[in-house]
Scaffold this motif. Structure first.
Motif, PDB file in Angstrom:
ATOM      1  N   LYS A 314       0.830  -1.208   0.000  1.00 34.43           N
ATOM      2  CA  LYS A 314       0.000   0.000   0.000  1.00 34.43           C
ATOM      3  C   LYS A 314       0.866   1.259   0.000  1.00 34.43           C
ATOM      4  O   LYS A 314       2.010   1.233   0.445  1.00 34.43           O
ATOM      5  N   THR A 315       0.277   2.360  -0.496  1.00 33.52           N
ATOM      6  CA  THR A 315       0.983   3.640  -0.532  1.00 33.52           C
ATOM      7  C   THR A 315       0.823   4.365   0.801  1.00 33.52           C
ATOM      8  O   THR A 315      -0.305   4.630   1.234  1.00 33.52           O
ATOM      9  N   GLU A 316       1.948   4.663   1.435  1.00 31.93           N
ATOM     10  CA  GLU A 316       1.944   5.422   2.686  1.00 31.93           C
ATOM     11  C   GLU A 316       2.094   6.914   2.427  1.00 31.93           C
ATOM     12  O   GLU A 316       1.370   7.720   2.988  1.00 31.93           O
ATOM     13  N   ASP A 317       3.038   7.272   1.597  1.00 34.25           N
ATOM     14  CA  ASP A 317       3.291   8.663   1.214  1.00 34.25           C
ATOM     15  C   ASP A 317       3.545   8.727  -0.275  1.00 34.25           C
ATOM     16  O   ASP A 317       3.988   7.749  -0.894  1.00 34.25           O
ATOM     17  N   GLY A 318       3.269   9.913  -0.857  1.00 31.64           N
ATOM     18  CA  GLY A 318       3.524  10.100  -2.269  1.00 31.64           C
ATOM     19  C   GLY A 318       2.248  10.083  -3.090  1.00 31.64           C
ATOM     20  O   GLY A 318       1.138  10.042  -2.546  1.00 31.64           O
ATOM     21  N   PRO A 319       2.377  10.097  -4.413  1.00 31.52           N
ATOM     22  CA  PRO A 319       1.202  10.187  -5.299  1.00 31.52           C
ATOM     23  C   PRO A 319       0.310   8.957  -5.209  1.00 31.52           C
ATOM     24  O   PRO A 319       0.795   7.819  -5.183  1.00 31.52           O
ATOM     25  N   GLU A 320      -0.998   9.176  -5.142  1.00 35.14           N
ATOM     26  CA  GLU A 320      -1.958   8.078  -5.108  1.00 35.14           C
ATOM     27  C   GLU A 320      -2.195   7.537  -6.523  1.00 35.14           C
ATOM     28  O   GLU A 320      -2.123   8.269  -7.504  1.00 35.14           O
ATOM     29  N   GLY A 321      -2.481   6.243  -6.606  1.00 36.12           N
ATOM     30  CA  GLY A 321      -2.798   5.631  -7.888  1.00 36.12           C
ATOM     31  C   GLY A 321      -1.605   5.396  -8.784  1.00 36.12           C
ATOM     32  O   GLY A 321      -1.770   5.152  -9.981  1.00 36.12           O
ATOM     33  N   VAL A 322      -0.406   5.462  -8.225  1.00 34.13           N
ATOM     34  CA  VAL A 322       0.816   5.251  -9.007  1.00 34.13           C
ATOM     35  C   VAL A 322       1.451   3.933  -8.592  1.00 34.13           C
ATOM     36  O   VAL A 322       1.695   3.689  -7.410  1.00 34.13           O
ATOM     37  N   ASP A 323       1.725   3.092  -9.570  1.00 35.01           N
ATOM     38  CA  ASP A 323       2.319   1.777  -9.310  1.00 35.01           C
ATOM     39  C   ASP A 323       3.833   1.905  -9.164  1.00 35.01           C
ATOM     40  O   ASP A 323       4.443   2.884  -9.589  1.00 35.01           O
ATOM     41  N   ARG A 324       4.417   0.859  -8.577  1.00 36.97           N
ATOM     42  CA  ARG A 324       5.862   0.825  -8.371  1.00 36.97           C
ATOM     43  C   ARG A 324       6.380  -0.550  -8.775  1.00 36.97           C
ATOM     44  O   ARG A 324       5.716  -1.563  -8.553  1.00 36.97           O
ATOM     45  N   LEU A 325       7.551  -0.569  -9.377  1.00 34.42           N
ATOM     46  CA  LEU A 325       8.136  -1.839  -9.783  1.00 34.42           C
ATOM     47  C   LEU A 325       8.500  -2.660  -8.547  1.00 34.42           C
ATOM     48  O   LEU A 325       9.306  -2.248  -7.715  1.00 34.42           O
TER      49      LEU A 325
END
Length: 423
Positions: A314-325
């Motif tokens: 899950k995303t804690e900080d940073g842009p929402e809806g952006v995937d990460r490798l």
């Protein structure tokens, strides 16, 4: 059945002047192609174990083996995809005032056969009545054929369209163009395969896929506008019925149990947690390991239903809806399946499925997650991980220590020091 669905929208121009008002209205067509899944609704994963003997044999390296060394093999299907393979198209345009037939004989022979691919087998092409055994034993073609039947498909070893075979006739109304595409219906099954190691436990999984023909198929479309040649809406839905949108069959996840904490130590109880290297910088690239500790009094093992864990990044900080490798790994017979990224919740989900026992008191490494650089053009991504056990033994009623366990609370370094658990 249709492989495409058409979304027809009319874009009307705003009337600004008399000349603009005279302009025609333009139409736009959007066509999306999806793989098809037959109406089988299989429960996945499907586990197929090929045994060399009718009983477990003693193993001097392991007092409690789960398979017979060097003779047992395990195939697990995680995903089934149904698709249509076209080999030719016939077409006619009816410029008469009556109905005419669309029909033609095929000019050449086309054939497809059952295929099996895996890192421990060569590619196998099997014709009618044939059988083949791969290097890992068990008759790979026979296994693939059996698994195709288990998901409800009427599999064949091979199918063909022969020269001179007739396609049609199909009625084409006046003023319409009719197209008949002939080909093959087939399913592709993908998953993993394992062999039994010398100590009587399952090896690290390797990729396994099979391609199984189901039937010959013809798909017919009618249209009265040239745009219908690509994804257009049929002019006569009664003659060319539309199909509901369908996608790949990847199974359904079981519901997570209510959180309970029975008094005292339980016979069967697993507790997941995370570990990182001491120098792992918060929010930057690096490895995170998922470990599962047996905190019960007895060995924890189930061949079926599979013992499994859902891992959510899950995303804690940073842009929402952006995937990460994120590149998953797996160990000790476990397998990590990537279920993809949901931009609405900014969550990437994995399923980790165990294959081997965990001894009482053992803390077993089952998976790791290699985070790529989270620095994006919209800001740096910082992630956390949540893990929940979703496949368990029937008498494992202790869920307080295996549901929604957050890396923010359950991450240590390899040396045992507490870590912030942000990646």
């Amino acid at each position: 059945m249709k492989l495409t669905r058409a979304l027809i929208g009319l874009a009307g121009a705003t009337v600004l002047t008399a000349s603009l008002a005279a302009n025609p209205t333009f139409a736009a067509t959007s066509s999306d192609t999806y793989p098809e899944t037959p109406a089988l609704n299989p429960t996945l994963p499907i586990i197929h174990t090929s045994h060399g003997s009718d009983h477990l044999k003693a193993n001097i390296l392991n007092p409690r083996p789960v398979c017979n060394a060097l003779e047992d093999h395990r195939t697990v299907v995680y995903k089934v995809t149904d698709h249509f393979l076209p080999v030719g198209t016939i077409s006619t345009k009816n410029e008469t005032k009556g109905t005419i037939p669309l029909t033609q004989e095929t000019s050449r022979t086309q054939e497809i056969g059952l295929e099996v691919n895996g890192s421990r087998t060569e590619k196998l092409d099997v014709n009618v009545g044939g059988n083949a055994s791969g290097k890992n034993g068990g008759g790979q073609a026979g296994i693939a054929y059996s698994l195709a039947s288990m998901v409800g498909a009427q599999a064949s070893y091979s199918l063909s369209w022969t020269a001179g075979q007739q396609v049609g006739p199909y009625d084409v109304p006046a003023g319409h163009t009719g197209e008949a595409t002939y080909g093959f219906r087939a399913i592709t099954m993908s998953g993993t395969q394992q062999f039994c190691t010398s100590n009587g436990t399952w090896s690290t999984p390797t990729a396994w896929t099979s391609f199984a023909p189901i039937k010959n198929e013809v798909r017919v479309r009618l249209y009265d506008n040239a745009s219908g040649a690509f994804g257009g809406t049929p002019s006569d839905p009664a003659q060319t019925p539309t199909q509901p949108e369908v996608k790949e069959e990847v199974g359904t996840l079981p519901e997570q149990p209510a959180v309970t904490e029975p008094a005292g130590q339980q016979a069967h109880d697993l507790e997941p947690h995370f570990t990182v290297a001491a120098g792992k910088a918060e929010g930057y690239a690096g490895l995170v390991a998922l470990r599962v500790k047996n905190v019960g009094t007895d060995r924890y093992y189930a061949d079926f239903p599979a013992v499994s864990f859902k891992v959510e990044v899950k995303t804690e900080d940073g842009p929402e809806g952006v995937d990460r490798l994120i590149t998953p790994g797996y160990f000790n017979g476990a397998y990590t399946q990537d279920l993809g990224f949901d931009p609405k919740t900014s969550t990437r989900t994995f399923i980790v499925t165990l294959a081997n026992p965990i001894k009482a008191g053992e803390d077993q490494l089952v998976a790791n997650f290699n985070f790529g650089d989270g620095n994006t053009s919209e800001g740096r991504l910082v992630n956390s991980i949540s893990v929940s056990q979703i496949g368990r033994l029937d008498d494992d009623k202790s869920t307080a220590n295996d549901q929604n366990i957050s890396s923010l609370d359950a991450t240590t370094t390899d040396g045992g020091k507490q870590n912030k658990g942000r990646f």
